[in-house]
Design a protein around this motif. Structure first.
Motif, PDB file in Angstrom:
ATOM      1  N   ALA A  66     -19.126  13.790 -63.060  1.00  0.00           N
ATOM      2  CA  ALA A  66     -17.869  13.364 -63.415  1.00  0.00           C
ATOM      3  C   ALA A  66     -18.187  11.833 -64.151  1.00  0.00           C
ATOM      4  O   ALA A  66     -19.223  11.016 -63.928  1.00  0.00           O
ATOM      5  CB  ALA A  66     -16.776  12.769 -62.291  1.00  0.00           C
ATOM      6  N   TYR A  81      -8.549   8.875 -63.616  1.00  0.00           N
ATOM      7  CA  TYR A  81      -9.071  10.073 -64.228  1.00  0.00           C
ATOM      8  C   TYR A  81     -10.581  10.078 -64.176  1.00  0.00           C
ATOM      9  O   TYR A  81     -10.993   9.266 -64.276  1.00  0.00           O
ATOM     10  CB  TYR A  81      -8.350  10.275 -65.643  1.00  0.00           C
ATOM     11  CG  TYR A  81      -9.054   9.302 -66.937  1.00  0.00           C
ATOM     12  CD1 TYR A  81     -10.212   9.706 -67.580  1.00  0.00           C
ATOM     13  CD2 TYR A  81      -8.266   8.158 -67.120  1.00  0.00           C
ATOM     14  CE1 TYR A  81     -10.756   9.030 -68.574  1.00  0.00           C
ATOM     15  CE2 TYR A  81      -8.808   7.266 -68.300  1.00  0.00           C
ATOM     16  CZ  TYR A  81     -10.038   7.936 -68.741  1.00  0.00           C
ATOM     17  OH  TYR A  81     -10.544   6.927 -69.728  1.00  0.00           O
ATOM     18  N   HIS A 100      -9.371  15.476 -65.606  1.00  0.00           N
ATOM     19  CA  HIS A 100      -8.718  15.539 -64.348  1.00  0.00           C
ATOM     20  C   HIS A 100      -7.685  14.269 -64.125  1.00  0.00           C
ATOM     21  O   HIS A 100      -8.662  13.032 -64.385  1.00  0.00           O
ATOM     22  CB  HIS A 100      -9.193  15.849 -63.177  1.00  0.00           C
ATOM     23  CG  HIS A 100      -9.982  17.265 -62.828  1.00  0.00           C
ATOM     24  ND1 HIS A 100      -9.120  18.372 -62.908  1.00  0.00           N
ATOM     25  CD2 HIS A 100     -11.027  17.739 -62.808  1.00  0.00           C
ATOM     26  CE1 HIS A 100      -9.675  19.606 -62.681  1.00  0.00           C
ATOM     27  NE2 HIS A 100     -10.679  19.149 -62.788  1.00  0.00           N
ATOM     28  N   PHE A 102      -4.866  11.689 -62.105  1.00  0.00           N
ATOM     29  CA  PHE A 102      -4.595  11.621 -60.737  1.00  0.00           C
ATOM     30  C   PHE A 102      -3.496  10.507 -60.677  1.00  0.00           C
ATOM     31  O   PHE A 102      -3.606   9.513 -61.446  1.00  0.00           O
ATOM     32  CB  PHE A 102      -5.539  11.400 -59.876  1.00  0.00           C
ATOM     33  CG  PHE A 102      -6.457  12.447 -59.832  1.00  0.00           C
ATOM     34  CD1 PHE A 102      -6.424  13.545 -58.534  1.00  0.00           C
ATOM     35  CD2 PHE A 102      -7.617  12.449 -60.565  1.00  0.00           C
ATOM     36  CE1 PHE A 102      -7.501  14.331 -58.590  1.00  0.00           C
ATOM     37  CE2 PHE A 102      -8.654  13.553 -60.427  1.00  0.00           C
ATOM     38  CZ  PHE A 102      -8.618  14.605 -59.462  1.00  0.00           C
ATOM     39  N   HIS A 132      -3.204  15.259 -57.741  1.00  0.00           N
ATOM     40  CA  HIS A 132      -3.610  15.701 -59.065  1.00  0.00           C
ATOM     41  C   HIS A 132      -2.466  16.146 -59.843  1.00  0.00           C
ATOM     42  O   HIS A 132      -1.556  16.814 -59.534  1.00  0.00           O
ATOM     43  CB  HIS A 132      -4.735  16.687 -58.909  1.00  0.00           C
ATOM     44  CG  HIS A 132      -5.058  17.363 -60.170  1.00  0.00           C
ATOM     45  ND1 HIS A 132      -4.611  18.542 -60.968  1.00  0.00           N
ATOM     46  CD2 HIS A 132      -6.189  17.068 -61.021  1.00  0.00           C
ATOM     47  CE1 HIS A 132      -5.227  18.579 -61.854  1.00  0.00           C
ATOM     48  NE2 HIS A 132      -6.466  17.910 -62.039  1.00  0.00           N
ATOM     49  N   ALA A 135      -4.717  18.801 -65.659  1.00  0.00           N
ATOM     50  CA  ALA A 135      -6.051  18.937 -66.310  1.00  0.00           C
ATOM     51  C   ALA A 135      -5.945  18.979 -67.717  1.00  0.00           C
ATOM     52  O   ALA A 135      -4.947  19.769 -68.209  1.00  0.00           O
ATOM     53  CB  ALA A 135      -7.107  19.734 -65.525  1.00  0.00           C
ATOM     54  N   ARG A 152      -5.811  23.365 -54.698  1.00  0.00           N
ATOM     55  CA  ARG A 152      -6.132  21.727 -53.915  1.00  0.00           C
ATOM     56  C   ARG A 152      -7.473  21.785 -53.686  1.00  0.00           C
ATOM     57  O   ARG A 152      -8.220  20.637 -53.626  1.00  0.00           O
ATOM     58  CB  ARG A 152      -5.161  21.913 -52.380  1.00  0.00           C
ATOM     59  CG  ARG A 152      -5.576  20.512 -51.705  1.00  0.00           C
ATOM     60  CD  ARG A 152      -4.827  20.440 -50.488  1.00  0.00           C
ATOM     61  NE  ARG A 152      -5.348  21.421 -49.365  1.00  0.00           N
ATOM     62  CZ  ARG A 152      -5.235  21.471 -48.428  1.00  0.00           C
ATOM     63  NH1 ARG A 152      -4.246  20.787 -48.048  1.00  0.00           N
ATOM     64  NH2 ARG A 152      -5.701  22.422 -47.481  1.00  0.00           N
ATOM     65  N   THR A 155     -10.282  19.790 -56.254  1.00  0.00           N
ATOM     66  CA  THR A 155     -10.063  18.211 -56.434  1.00  0.00           C
ATOM     67  C   THR A 155     -10.197  17.520 -55.210  1.00  0.00           C
ATOM     68  O   THR A 155     -10.566  16.326 -55.107  1.00  0.00           O
ATOM     69  CB  THR A 155      -9.012  17.804 -57.451  1.00  0.00           C
ATOM     70  OG1 THR A 155      -7.905  17.962 -56.850  1.00  0.00           O
ATOM     71  CG2 THR A 155      -9.360  18.348 -58.761  1.00  0.00           C
ATOM     72  N   GLU A 157      -7.689  16.864 -53.536  1.00  0.00           N
ATOM     73  CA  GLU A 157      -6.354  16.003 -53.608  1.00  0.00           C
ATOM     74  C   GLU A 157      -5.599  16.482 -52.332  1.00  0.00           C
ATOM     75  O   GLU A 157      -5.747  17.405 -51.489  1.00  0.00           O
ATOM     76  CB  GLU A 157      -5.639  16.485 -54.709  1.00  0.00           C
ATOM     77  CG  GLU A 157      -4.881  18.051 -54.830  1.00  0.00           C
ATOM     78  CD  GLU A 157      -3.785  18.229 -55.714  1.00  0.00           C
ATOM     79  OE1 GLU A 157      -2.911  17.528 -55.922  1.00  0.00           O
ATOM     80  OE2 GLU A 157      -4.432  19.136 -56.475  1.00  0.00           O
TER      81      GLU A 157
END
Length: 254
Positions: A66, A81, A100, A102, A132, A135, A152, A155, A157
């Motif tokens: 990331a 993000y 991504h 959030f 989330h 994307a 789900r 990520t 989330e």
């Protein structure tokens, strides 16, 4: 991340939502589009783009990592993000990577709760956690090429139903300058310009989860690795701006 195809329902639903907006709402979308144009034009003058901004001073670029390290979070809005890329055989053709986005629970509108648990229901309650939102798939030139939602497990989330997710969209804003003020402004504006499409995609995500659960009743759909991308829509910023202009002109004449 298997190569996706555009979902059947999201484009038509998004166009209907776009057409239903008031002149003021359309103007708000157009303003976001102008912000995106400005950011991209300024970066292009030095041969940069929103991806190169995020990767600046990050060292070698590794797939699955990331970027920037630790992601980006606005401590006031709790918007978050990060950017990353999958291995070439695990990403769609023409994609370099994707953002991504959030929203943390502290930034959500009052009264929002994770999807409730019910016996046999596909949605399971979890601890309150980040949601989330969407994307953004990017090409190798740093241009947005698609929007998509994910299952789900992708990520980690906390799952919120579509109508709750769509209430959160206006809360997403990255208002500080690090690691890149242009990219922060760009990604904030992207969620505003394409709000109708995002709303449609999140609703399609819920329908896809329900269809998958119905056809795999013994599985927990939210943790099923066979279902990764739950909705997908190719996008074009200039086409979106042209559609907004058209609807604005039509409403101004009525």
């Amino acid at each position: 991340m298997k190569s996706p195809r555009s979902q059947d329902h999201a484009p038509a639903a998004a166009e209907t939502e776009l057409q239903a907006l008031s002149l003021q709402e359309l103007a708000d979308l157009a303003e976001a589009g102008e912000e995106i144009r400005t950011v991209e034009a300024v970066l292009a003058r030095t041969g940069d783009n929103v991806i190169s901004e995020i990767l600046r001073n990050q060292g070698p670029f590794y797939e699955w990592e990331a970027y920037p390290s630790g992601g980006v979070e606005d401590k006031e809005t709790h918007a978050r993000y990060y950017y990353h890329a999958h291995a070439p055989d695990r990403r769609p053709a023409q994609e370099h990577g994707h953002f991504h986005t959030f929203l943390g629970p502290e930034g959500m509108p009052r009264g929002i709760r994770p999807a409730p648990a019910a016996p046999g229901h596909l949605l399971e309650a979890g601890q309150d956690g980040p949601c989330h939102l969407i994307a953004i798939s990017m090409d190798r030139h740093g241009r947005a090429r698609a929007l998509f939602t994910v299952n789900r497990w992708v990520t980690g989330e906390t799952l919120y139903r579509a109508h709750e997710v769509n209430r959160m969209l206006d809360r997403f804003a990255i208002g500080h300058a690090r690691p890149s003020w242009p990219t922060n402004r760009w990604i904030t504006a992207m969620l505003r310009l394409f709000r109708p499409q995002i709303c449609a995609l999140v609703r399609e995500r819920d329908r896809q989860l329900a269809r998958w659960q119905s056809s795999h009743p013994s599985e927990n759909v939210l943790d099923d690795r066979r279902l990764e991308i739950t909705s997908w829509l190719d996008i074009d910023i200039e086409q979106q701006m042209a559609a907004i202009d058209s609807f604005q002109d039509g409403k101004a004449l009525t």
